[in-house]
Structure formats: C-alpha cells, structure tokens
Design an enzyme around this catalytic site. Structure first.
Site, PDB file in Angstrom:
ATOM      1  N   GLU A  91       0.812  -1.201   0.000  1.00  0.00           N
ATOM      2  CA  GLU A  91       0.000   0.000   0.000  1.00  0.00           C
ATOM      3  C   GLU A  91       0.850   1.257   0.000  1.00  0.00           C
ATOM      4  OE1 GLU A  91      -3.948  -1.675   2.268  1.00  0.00           O
ATOM      5  OE2 GLU A  91      -2.208  -1.172   3.441  1.00  0.00           O
ATOM      6  N   CYS A 104       3.388   8.174   1.654  1.00  0.00           N
ATOM      7  CA  CYS A 104       3.961   7.129   2.503  1.00  0.00           C
ATOM      8  C   CYS A 104       4.168   5.897   1.612  1.00  0.00           C
ATOM      9  CB  CYS A 104       2.974   6.858   3.642  1.00  0.00           C
ATOM     10  SG  CYS A 104       3.523   5.587   4.769  1.00  0.00           S
ATOM     11  N   CYS A 111       7.057  -7.936   6.503  1.00  0.00           N
ATOM     12  CA  CYS A 111       8.260  -7.440   7.173  1.00  0.00           C
ATOM     13  C   CYS A 111       8.775  -8.528   8.105  1.00  0.00           C
ATOM     14  CB  CYS A 111       7.947  -6.178   7.979  1.00  0.00           C
ATOM     15  SG  CYS A 111       9.408  -5.489   8.802  1.00  0.00           S
ATOM     16  N   CYS A 115       7.511  -6.520  14.746  1.00  0.00           N
ATOM     17  CA  CYS A 115       7.169  -5.728  15.934  1.00  0.00           C
ATOM     18  C   CYS A 115       5.765  -6.108  16.426  1.00  0.00           C
ATOM     19  CB  CYS A 115       7.219  -4.236  15.624  1.00  0.00           C
ATOM     20  SG  CYS A 115       8.843  -3.704  15.077  1.00  0.00           S
ATOM     21  N   CYS A 118       2.561  -4.053  15.198  1.00  0.00           N
ATOM     22  CA  CYS A 118       2.472  -3.688  13.777  1.00  0.00           C
ATOM     23  C   CYS A 118       1.803  -4.794  12.976  1.00  0.00           C
ATOM     24  CB  CYS A 118       3.875  -3.431  13.240  1.00  0.00           C
ATOM     25  SG  CYS A 118       3.903  -3.149  11.460  1.00  0.00           S
ATOM     26  N   GLY A 167       7.013  -2.649   5.553  1.00  0.00           N
ATOM     27  CA  GLY A 167       8.378  -3.143   5.409  1.00  0.00           C
ATOM     28  C   GLY A 167       9.427  -2.312   6.112  1.00  0.00           C
ATOM     29  N   GLU A 168      10.601  -2.930   6.246  1.00  0.00           N
ATOM     30  CA  GLU A 168      11.748  -2.262   6.879  1.00  0.00           C
ATOM     31  C   GLU A 168      12.701  -1.853   5.746  1.00  0.00           C
ATOM     32  OE1 GLU A 168      13.016  -0.999   9.807  1.00  0.00           O
ATOM     33  OE2 GLU A 168      14.617  -0.564   8.384  1.00  0.00           O
ATOM     34  N   SER A 199      12.473   5.665   7.484  1.00  0.00           N
ATOM     35  CA  SER A 199      12.114   5.287   8.850  1.00  0.00           C
ATOM     36  C   SER A 199      12.608   3.869   9.093  1.00  0.00           C
ATOM     37  CB  SER A 199      10.589   5.352   9.010  1.00  0.00           C
ATOM     38  OG  SER A 199      10.211   4.889  10.291  1.00  0.00           O
ATOM     39  N   SER A 221      12.429   4.308  14.870  1.00  0.00           N
ATOM     40  CA  SER A 221      11.285   3.854  15.658  1.00  0.00           C
ATOM     41  C   SER A 221      11.790   3.338  17.004  1.00  0.00           C
ATOM     42  CB  SER A 221      10.546   2.753  14.890  1.00  0.00           C
ATOM     43  OG  SER A 221      10.008   3.305  13.712  1.00  0.00           O
ATOM     44  N   LEU A 222      11.622   4.145  18.017  1.00  0.00           N
ATOM     45  CA  LEU A 222      12.225   3.849  19.319  1.00  0.00           C
ATOM     46  C   LEU A 222      11.279   3.034  20.216  1.00  0.00           C
ATOM     47  CD1 LEU A 222      15.022   4.646  20.338  1.00  0.00           C
ATOM     48  CD2 LEU A 222      13.993   6.635  21.437  1.00  0.00           C
ATOM     49  N   HIS A 223      10.150   3.600  20.530  1.00  0.00           N
ATOM     50  CA  HIS A 223       9.050   2.919  21.241  1.00  0.00           C
ATOM     51  C   HIS A 223       9.308   2.564  22.701  1.00  0.00           C
ATOM     52  CE1 HIS A 223       7.407   2.790  17.287  1.00  0.00           C
ATOM     53  NE2 HIS A 223       8.190   1.833  16.872  1.00  0.00           N
ATOM     54  N   ASN A 308      -2.531   2.417  16.460  1.00  0.00           N
ATOM     55  CA  ASN A 308      -3.709   2.068  15.659  1.00  0.00           C
ATOM     56  C   ASN A 308      -3.980   0.592  15.862  1.00  0.00           C
ATOM     57  OD1 ASN A 308      -4.172   4.624  14.334  1.00  0.00           O
ATOM     58  ND2 ASN A 308      -2.218   4.248  13.344  1.00  0.00           N
ATOM     59  N   CYS A 351      -0.903   4.412  10.177  1.00  0.00           N
ATOM     60  CA  CYS A 351       0.319   3.648  10.434  1.00  0.00           C
ATOM     61  C   CYS A 351       0.006   2.297  11.023  1.00  0.00           C
ATOM     62  CB  CYS A 351       1.179   4.327  11.487  1.00  0.00           C
ATOM     63  SG  CYS A 351       1.789   5.880  11.015  1.00  0.00           S
TER      64      CYS A 351
HETATM   65  N1  SAH Z   1       9.826  -0.481   9.305  1.00  0.00           N
HETATM   66  C1  SAH Z   1       9.996   0.915   9.481  1.00  0.00           C
HETATM   67  C2  SAH Z   1       9.056   1.752   8.669  1.00  0.00           C
HETATM   68  C3  SAH Z   1       7.640   1.275   8.520  1.00  0.00           C
HETATM   69  S1  SAH Z   1       6.661   1.338   9.982  1.00  0.00           S
HETATM   70  C4  SAH Z   1       9.912   1.283  10.953  1.00  0.00           C
HETATM   71  O1  SAH Z   1       9.530   0.447  11.760  1.00  0.00           O
HETATM   72  O2  SAH Z   1      10.267   2.414  11.276  1.00  0.00           O
HETATM   73  C5  SAH Z   1       6.361   3.098  10.105  1.00  0.00           C
HETATM   74  C6  SAH Z   1       5.990   3.563  11.496  1.00  0.00           C
HETATM   75  O3  SAH Z   1       4.697   3.079  11.854  1.00  0.00           O
HETATM   76  C7  SAH Z   1       6.949   3.079  12.553  1.00  0.00           C
HETATM   77  O4  SAH Z   1       7.325   4.113  13.429  1.00  0.00           O
HETATM   78  C8  SAH Z   1       6.117   2.065  13.280  1.00  0.00           C
HETATM   79  O5  SAH Z   1       6.574   1.908  14.580  1.00  0.00           O
HETATM   80  C9  SAH Z   1       4.742   2.641  13.196  1.00  0.00           C
HETATM   81  N2  SAH Z   1       3.687   1.668  13.464  1.00  0.00           N
HETATM   82  C10 SAH Z   1       3.674   0.371  13.121  1.00  0.00           C
HETATM   83  N3  SAH Z   1       2.523  -0.205  13.531  1.00  0.00           N
HETATM   84  C11 SAH Z   1       1.800   0.759  14.129  1.00  0.00           C
HETATM   85  C12 SAH Z   1       0.507   0.780  14.722  1.00  0.00           C
HETATM   86  N4  SAH Z   1      -0.263  -0.303  14.760  1.00  0.00           N
HETATM   87  N5  SAH Z   1       0.065   1.949  15.216  1.00  0.00           N
HETATM   88  C13 SAH Z   1       0.822   3.069  15.145  1.00  0.00           C
HETATM   89  N6  SAH Z   1       2.046   3.099  14.592  1.00  0.00           N
HETATM   90  C14 SAH Z   1       2.536   1.955  14.079  1.00  0.00           C
HETATM   91 FE1  SF4 Z   2       8.474  -3.983  10.259  1.00  0.00          FE
HETATM   92 FE2  SF4 Z   2       8.372  -1.364  10.885  1.00  0.00          FE
HETATM   93 FE3  SF4 Z   2       6.228  -2.977  11.252  1.00  0.00          FE
HETATM   94 FE4  SF4 Z   2       8.355  -3.233  12.829  1.00  0.00          FE
HETATM   95  S1  SF4 Z   2       7.012  -1.446  12.669  1.00  0.00           S
HETATM   96  S2  SF4 Z   2       7.224  -4.932  11.849  1.00  0.00           S
HETATM   97  S3  SF4 Z   2      10.004  -2.827  11.394  1.00  0.00           S
HETATM   98  S4  SF4 Z   2       7.149  -2.451   9.308  1.00  0.00           S
END
Ligand code: SAH
Ligand code: SF4
Length: 384
Positions: A91, A104, A111, A115, A118, A167-168, A199, A221-223, A308, A351
């Site tokens: 997408e 985006c 991926c 995570c 995600c 994806g990463e 990212s 993406s720290l979290h 989300n 996201c």
């Molecule tokens: N793989 C890369 C880029 C794609 S994800 C990364 O992880 O940075 C893009 C962003 O969306 C990241 O910051 C990720 O942490 C965030 N993200 C993923 N799943 C999410 C969700 N369910 N709700 C909010 N943000 C999310």
């Molecule tokens: Fe992959 Fe980014 Fe989703 Fe983590 S947040 S699973 S690195 S797409």
C-alpha cells in the site's frame, strides 16, 4: 521479459543506454519523460529519435504498479493497494496537508522484524520490493494526483516522501538506495533530502551506510527508553541494542541533511506510556542513561504515534490524557514533541494498519477489500 526502466536511477539508466549505443544525454531525456512527465509510451517521447523509440519499444517498458484499489478518505487521504504478485499486495498512502503533500511508501511485502504492535509485522515477510516497485508508487501517485487535481505544469502534488509504509527499508537496502536517488534527482522528482525520510526500526550497519551513500532525513522507531522493554516490542533490539542504535544516530547526525533525528514512539496503553518512562526517555536522549552516557545529548524530535489497534495485537491505544502527559514531560525537558494526528482512519490507511495480503484470485481479494473498507478501482471516488 522487457527491462523495466523504473528500476534504474539516472546512473543506471545511462549505463543501460550506453550498452545500447546511446549517449548519456539521451538517458537524461528518457529519464525526464518517464519521471517528470509520467510518460510510459515511448512513441510519445517526441524529442527522442525515431530509431531510439523503436529500439526501446523492442527491449524495454515503463511498467507501473498493478492497481487493485484506490480509496479516498473523508479527510482527503488517499490509499492505493497494489498487487505485487504471489498473493501479495502493498500500500501507498497520500496525506494532503495545507502546506505540502506527503506520500507514505512501502519497501517490502510484509516485514521480517515482527514488531508486536504492527500489522505488517504480524503478517511475516514475503519479499523485498525491487527498485522499480518502490519508485512506481511515487511515479503512479504523483502523476495520478496531478491529473486528478488538474495541477498546472510544473506544480507537483507530492513534495514529501516517507518510507513508512509496509516493510523495513533498511532490510532492503540495495533496492532502496537507487529508488531514493530517483526521488532526489532534479531530472526526476527533485525532492529535497530534508523531505525524503527513511524510517527504520534500527538496522545499525545500514544506518551507517545510508549516511555515506545517500543521506536523507532519518526517523528511528524507538518505542521504549530501555532495552528490556524495547526488546519485547521490537525484536531487532536484541541484535542492535539501544546503545549501538543511539551511537549510529549520533554518527548519522554528522552528515544528515537535518540537524535532528526524529524518534517515533508508538503509544501503547499500559505498556510504554507512563510518565516514569517519559522521564527515562528524557534521560536516554540527553545522555544521562547507561545506554547513552558516553554519547552526550542526541539532537532529536519526538513523534508520539497513538497506536492504531488491530485485533491480533491484543494491544490498546493509550488514552489521550496519557499521551498528553507523556508529551508534557518531554516538552518540559526542552524536547520538541509532536503527537501524530491520525489520518485516513476511516479507510485503514493509518500507520501499522497496512496489512496488504491478497490471498487468492478467486474473490478472497475482493472480500478482503470490502471488509477493510477498500473499494474496487472501478468504483473509486475521485481525489478532491
Ligand atoms: N519499518 C519501518 C518503517 C515502517 S513502519 C519502521 O519500523 O520504522 C512506520 C511507522 O509506523 C513506525 O514508526 C512504526 O513503529 C509505526 N507503526 C507500526 N505499527 C503501528 C501501529 N499499529 N500503530 C501506530 N504506529 C505503528
Ligand atoms: Fe516492520 Fe516497521 Fe512494522 Fe516493525 S514497525 S514490523 S520494522 S514495518
């Protein structure tokens, strides 16, 4: 199969053209036709010699993405779902704002990082996208929007790209870099390095390579502010713990087009959203934590993303007050902090909601699209 010219950056196209006996100047003209004008039919590339046009038609093509559906959200966000074969879809999401348009872009089908929060991660890894498949998302979106919005010549629809789709990107480095170069090229999209953001969940060696090969804006993406919590959310942290990640961020800042790193922090109810953790985060980025003591203060902005939700995660979004309290701690410490506005909620374009599976060709795809609020392209609304 014909060579897809979207797979090349300008250098690659020049090399390919020279193998055909054509000069670099011709490659530049061709590159401009494709990216600046959105032309895919060689016959219409009027300033190329007829002999070259004929030659190109025999061996090459400009193969755009295969569109499955388009949906326009009430807030103007547009989501496109593209078939990338083998039952996979990716997408792209266009987010209009008053002062700019952001696309985006996805880098992989699925991926491998996995995570916890995600939905792409939950889907697992299918395959890397090729350079052409990454560039095709911008090629398609830019020219479709220009047409739909009837933009005057020379006005672009997209001036900001974030590699924040599925994806990463740093686990698909070889395809990513030529795609970034085309985004940046003055003969193609001419985007500023400050307005193309990669990212990453923290692939340390590739952060260093990106700094050398193609420095663009970086979001990490720290979290979580400590290794134990981050490991439970981003499994890659076991391989590249916080100290190594932050050290790579410091090195990146030496040659980055922006003088800060954006840290993304997904706010998960009861998991990573307490004010104690906000204080720990302040200490981490200010060089006062064990993981950062020798690194000093890291020039950064914090972007808090309300989670989300999707059913398989078992996680919830932090309540608004808690997100605000967390932001307040960071702001009081002098850290520029934004809370991301959720866009395209009504079409699952936010996201981490990008699931992108196309199970089979016998109707499951349409059922999936219907369930997720996507509408088939034939019935798609127009961009307004
Ligand atoms: N793989 C890369 C880029 C794609 S994800 C990364 O992880 O940075 C893009 C962003 O969306 C990241 O910051 C990720 O942490 C965030 N993200 C993923 N799943 C999410 C969700 N369910 N709700 C909010 N943000 C999310
Ligand atoms: Fe992959 Fe980014 Fe989703 Fe983590 S947040 S699973 S690195 S797409």
């Amino acid at each position: 199969m014909a060579v897809n010219l979207l797979d090349f950056d300008l250098e690659g196209l020049a090399a390919w053209c020279s193998a055909l006996g054509e000069k670099r100047f011709r490659a530049m003209q061709l590159y401009r036709w494709i990216h600046q004008k959105g032309e895919s039919d060689f016959r219409r590339m009027s300033d190329l010699a007829q002999s070259l046009r004929d030659k190109l038609a025999g061996v090459a093509e400009v193969r755009g993405p295969s569109l499955l559906s388009e949906h326009v959200s009430a807030d103007g966000t547009v989501k496109w779902l593209f078939d990338v074969g083998g039952g996979n879809a990716v997408e792209s999401v266009f987010i209009p704002e008053t002062d700019r348009g952001t696309l985006c872009v996805s880098s992989q089908a699925g991926c491998a990082v996995g995570c916890r929060f995600c939905s792409t991660g939950h889907q697992g890894f299918s395959r890397n996208l090729g350079t052409g498949e990454i560039v095709a998302q911008l090629w398609f979106a830019e020219h479709r929007l220009r047409q739909r919005l009837a933009l005057p010549a020379g006005v672009r629809a997209i001036d900001n790209v974030v590699m924040m789709g599925m994806g990463e990107p740093l686990q698909n480095y070889a395809a990513l870099v030529p795609a970034l170069r085309t985004m940046l090229s003055d003969h193609a999209y001419g985007l500023s390095r400050r307005r193309v953001t990669v990212s990453t969940s923290g692939v340390v060696p590739m952060i260093d390579r990106l700094r050398e090969d193609c420095p663009v804006a970086l979001a990490v993406s720290l979290h979580a502010p400590n290794d134990a919590l981050r490991e439970s959310l981003v499994p890659l942290n076991r391989k590249y713990p916080l100290h190594e990640l932050l050290a790579a961020c410091q090195r990146y800042l030496d040659s980055a087009p922006r003088d800060f790193i954006t840290f993304e922090y997904c706010m998960l109810d009861g998991v990573n959203d307490t004010t104690e953790l906000a204080h720990e985060l302040v200490r981490l980025v200010q060089g006062q934590a064990a993981a950062s003591r020798d690194l000093g203060r890291i020039s950064c902005k914090l972007n808090l993303i309300p989670f989300n939700p999707f059913p398989a995660s078992g996680l919830q979004r932090s309540p608004r007050e808690r997100v605000q309290a967390f932001a307040q701690v960071l702001q009081d410490a002098g850290i520029v902090t934004t809370i991301r506005k959720t866009r395209g909620d009504d079409i699952d374009a936010a996201c981490g909601q990008l699931a992108g599976e196309v199970q089979d060709r016998t109707g499951a795809r349409d059922r999936l699209a219907a369930r997720r609020g996507l509408i088939p392209i034939a019935a798609a609304g127009s961009v307004s």
